[in-house]
Design an enzyme around this catalytic site. Structure first.
Site, PDB file in Angstrom:
ATOM      1  CG  HIS A 292      11.625  17.762  16.743  1.00 21.77           C
ATOM      2  ND1 HIS A 292      12.770  17.683  17.504  1.00 21.77           N
ATOM      3  CD2 HIS A 292      10.775  18.572  17.431  1.00 21.77           C
ATOM      4  CE1 HIS A 292      12.604  18.406  18.605  1.00 21.77           C
ATOM      5  NE2 HIS A 292      11.404  18.956  18.580  1.00 21.77           N
TER       6      HIS A 292
ATOM      7  CG  ASP B 134       9.965  11.681  16.114  1.00 19.25           C
ATOM      8  OD1 ASP B 134       9.240  11.494  17.109  1.00 19.25           O
ATOM      9  OD2 ASP B 134      10.524  12.765  15.869  1.00 19.25           O
TER      10      ASP B 134
ATOM     11  CE  LYS C 290       7.170  16.174  22.291  1.00 23.35           C
ATOM     12  NZ  LYS C 290       7.146  17.648  22.382  1.00 23.35           N
TER      13      LYS C 290
ATOM     14  CB  CYS D 131      12.574  21.815  17.568  1.00 19.86           C
ATOM     15  SG  CYS D 131      12.778  22.511  19.194  1.00 19.86           S
TER      16      CYS D 131
HETATM   17  C1  LIG Z   1       8.104  15.217  16.232  1.00 15.78           C
HETATM   18  C2  LIG Z   1       8.953  15.347  17.443  1.00 15.78           C
HETATM   19  N1  LIG Z   1      10.043  14.582  17.568  1.00 15.78           N
HETATM   20  C3  LIG Z   1      10.835  14.667  18.650  1.00 15.78           C
HETATM   21  C4  LIG Z   1      10.580  15.548  19.669  1.00 15.78           C
HETATM   22  C5  LIG Z   1      11.524  15.618  20.824  1.00 15.78           C
HETATM   23  O1  LIG Z   1      10.916  15.168  21.984  1.00 15.78           O
HETATM   24  P1  LIG Z   1      11.614  15.339  23.390  1.00 15.78           P
HETATM   25  O2  LIG Z   1      11.983  16.786  23.511  1.00 15.78           O
HETATM   26  O3  LIG Z   1      10.562  14.932  24.361  1.00 15.78           O
HETATM   27  O4  LIG Z   1      12.808  14.452  23.424  1.00 15.78           O
HETATM   28  C6  LIG Z   1       9.461  16.360  19.586  1.00 15.78           C
HETATM   29  C7  LIG Z   1       9.175  17.348  20.646  1.00 15.78           C
HETATM   30  O5  LIG Z   1       8.739  18.456  20.394  1.00 15.78           O
HETATM   31  C8  LIG Z   1       8.634  16.260  18.439  1.00 15.78           C
HETATM   32  O6  LIG Z   1       7.561  17.034  18.320  1.00 15.78           O
END
Ligand SMILES: Cc1ncc(COP(=O)(O)O)c(C=O)c1O
Lengths: 155, 429
Positions: free
Chosen positions: B146, B223, B249, B387
């Protein structure tokens, strides 16, 4: 879903069979547009003679709304002066952002985009080609075949 | 722990209803009744919410916990000497212990509250890098990260002269462990890898990755944004050095998340942000930092959100993450049966180990059109690059449509998705 306010028959038709979908060898104006959000890309080619848009075309890839909008743009603006094109762009923009009604103005075919105003997330799709055309018109007469250094973004 | 902390108390007992639910078979209809938003009509149709990888909906008790904090316990934490202050501090620290238990961290002080996964990764990228990275050093990530596990490292590399190295992914959307091994060298100072890909659904073998990296003495950040909501997590069993997650989430509120870090590493790392609560004494000449975890929690945090996050953890614990995982596996199985043979659809991502994420392309239809038309049917899916632009580039698509499952989804909803897709195909024929 068949009577969807956004996906009118004419929009579907132009998205499946876009008009003037080609590069224009005689173009003397050209600009690239890019919608960062969805990856839509469009290149608009213009043959400007004096003040008149003698010919225009586009290439690229995008959603049905952005493709149909680019296709109809090339149909509607061919033969128009720069000032006329500018005026139509503003009317179109008011239409898709819900600031005017399709009946209120003589929008012609472009009235099929009135449904866009109900989908704020899609306004950028509908206006990408228009912003790109504006950039092409405002640009110095450039050597064609070279992309504008900074692609237009609708953000 | 500083002197003005409330004493540790036992976690709240699960409700009787919860106990009963745990004992019985997985009752998805009962679970659905816990979520008020699932009674909403969208364009006159029942909401079919399939965008859970983006954010999840909140059960009543989470909404109530947030409101309840403001109604009954509102005060700042760690500084008020009156009863409300004690209650607020206790509720906030109680959520920390719940998070600790949920991911099985060894120590309470290894749980640092952040705004979410993004801030958790940025914290490490900023603090750990300042402590460790030298010009020529390397940080290793994968091709399915991401943006929040790419950009913080680019920033860290820019300011330290280190290099970002990327392990490529296969056509199936997997990483090859031999490639991974080959990508590590004497200059590799950190590995940061996604547990479950939000764009492809791939579940990475993080335990093996951690072992491989640790054999070379390299610490690993995982992550966990997309794994924590769907499977039991045990950071000690995984062996990772850092683990990042987001409450929103996991059926909790937005604006709160966790960085788990191994105590010895966190002790050595410099603070991330400066301000109140992260200090033990300040003079203009010298400031002494507070103990863990407060060293990394500058300023007044999202107290109500943290308390409600604690309620979300209780909710998940009551249902049982093993049971959530089993339910979602049946959903994925059902989706595969429906979609794998479907004409005119290309599924992006075919990893052998996969979570409930379903990214696809319909021939001749742009994902944004798919999502708008499904919305007209009450079906919420995401269209875009999720993203993860490098993933889109890898598969040569500008965007995908993505359906992602949660604990309240049903096979009937996946049928509705399949019907909706058929209608879209019909329209664009
Ligand atoms: C794999 C992954 N990492 C990081 C994030 C970022 O999370 P946040 O926007 O809650 O900080 C997301 C959110 O879509 C994600 O799917």
């Amino acid at each position: 879903m068949s009577q969807h306010s956004l996906y009118q028959e004419m929009i579907l038709d132009h998205s499946k069979r876009p008009r003037n979908f080609r590069a224009l060898a005689e173009a003397n104006r050209k600009a690239d547009g890019f919608n960062r959000l969805c990856g839509d890309k469009v290149t608009v080619f213009v043959r400007l003679e004096g003040d008149v848009i003698r010919d225009l075309s586009f290439q690229g890839s995008g959603c049905a709304i952005s493709t149909a909008s680019a296709s109809l743009l090339t149909e509607v603006l061919k033969g128009k002066t720069q000032a006329e094109a500018e005026r139509i762009f503003h009317k179109f923009h008011d239409l898709v952002t819900g600031k005017s009604h399709p009946e209120a103005e003589e929008m012609g075919k472009l009235a099929v985009f009135s449904g866009v105003s109900e989908y704020p997330a899609r306004v950028k799709c509908a206006s990408l080609a228009w912003h790109t055309l504006q950039a092409a018109l405002h640009q110095e007469p450039a050597a064609t075949g070279t992309a504008a250094p900074q692609p237009v973004s609708t953000e | 722990m500083s002197a003005n902390q409330a004493p540790i108390s036992a976690p709240l007992p699960a409700s009787n209803a919860g106990e009963r639910r745990r004992a019985n078979a997985y009752d998805v209809e009962a679970i659905r009744r816990d979520f008020p938003i699932l009674r909403e009509l969208i364009h006159g149709k029942p909401l079919v919410y399939l965008d859970n990888a983006n954010t999840t909906q909140k059960p009543e008790l989470v909404i109530e916990a947030e409101a309840g904090f403001y109604r009954h316990d509102c005060s700042n934490i760690h500084r008020a000497v009156y009863l409300l202050g004690e209650r607020a501090t206790e509720a906030y620290e109680g959520a920390r212990r719940k998070a600790q238990a949920f991911i099985n961290a060894a120590h309470e002080y290894e749980i640092i509250f952040t705004r979410g996964t993004t801030e958790a990764i940025n914290l490490v990228a900023s603090s750990f890098s300042r402590m460790t990275l030298q010009p020529g050093d390397e940080v290793l990530i994968t091709g399915m990260e991401h943006h929040s596990n790419i950009v913080p490292w680019q920033l860290a590399c820019e300011s330290t002269g280190a290099k970002l190295r990327v392990v490529p992914i296969t056509n199936e959307g997997e990483i090859v462990l031999e490639d991974f091994e080959r990508s590590m060298n004497a200059r590799t100072k950190l590995v940061s890898v996604v547990h479950v890909s939000n764009a492809l659904g791939t579940i990475n073998p993080v335990k093996t990755i951690v072992e491989m990296a640790h054999n070379r003495g390299i610490p690993v950040l995982v992550d966990g944004a997309q794994s924590t909501p769907h499977q039991p997590i045990d950071v000690q069993a995984l062996g990772c050095d850092f683990f990042a997650l987001s409450s929103h989430k996991m059926y909790g509120p937005t604006g709160i998340g966790v960085l788990y870090g191994r105590g010895e590493l966190l002790e050595k790392m410099p603070p991330y942000q400066g301000g109140g609560d992260m200090i033990s004494s300040v003079t203009f000449e010298k400031t002494l930092y507070n103990d863990l975890p407060y060293k990394f929690e500058a300023g007044t945090p999202n107290i109500a959100g943290t308390v409600a996050f604690g309620a979300a953890i209780d909710y998940l614990t009551t249902i049982g993450m093993d049971r959530v995982a089993a339910h979602e596996a049946t959903l994925l199985e059902h989706a595969r049966r429906l979609f794998d043979g479907m004409k005119g659809i290309r599924i992006i991502g075919a990893a052998r180990e996969r979570g409930g994420v379903f990214s696809f392309m319909l021939d001749g239809v742009h994902p944004h059109d798919v999502a708008t038309l499904l919305d007209a049917e009450g079906i919420a899916v995401r269209a875009g690059h999720h993203c993860a632009q490098p993933v889109m580039d890898r598969f040569g698509v500008p965007a995908t449509t993505r359906a992602s499952f949660g604990l309240y989804n049903t096979t009937a909803e996946i049928d509705a998705l399949a019907d909706g897709i058929e209608k879209v195909k019909e329209m664009f024929r």
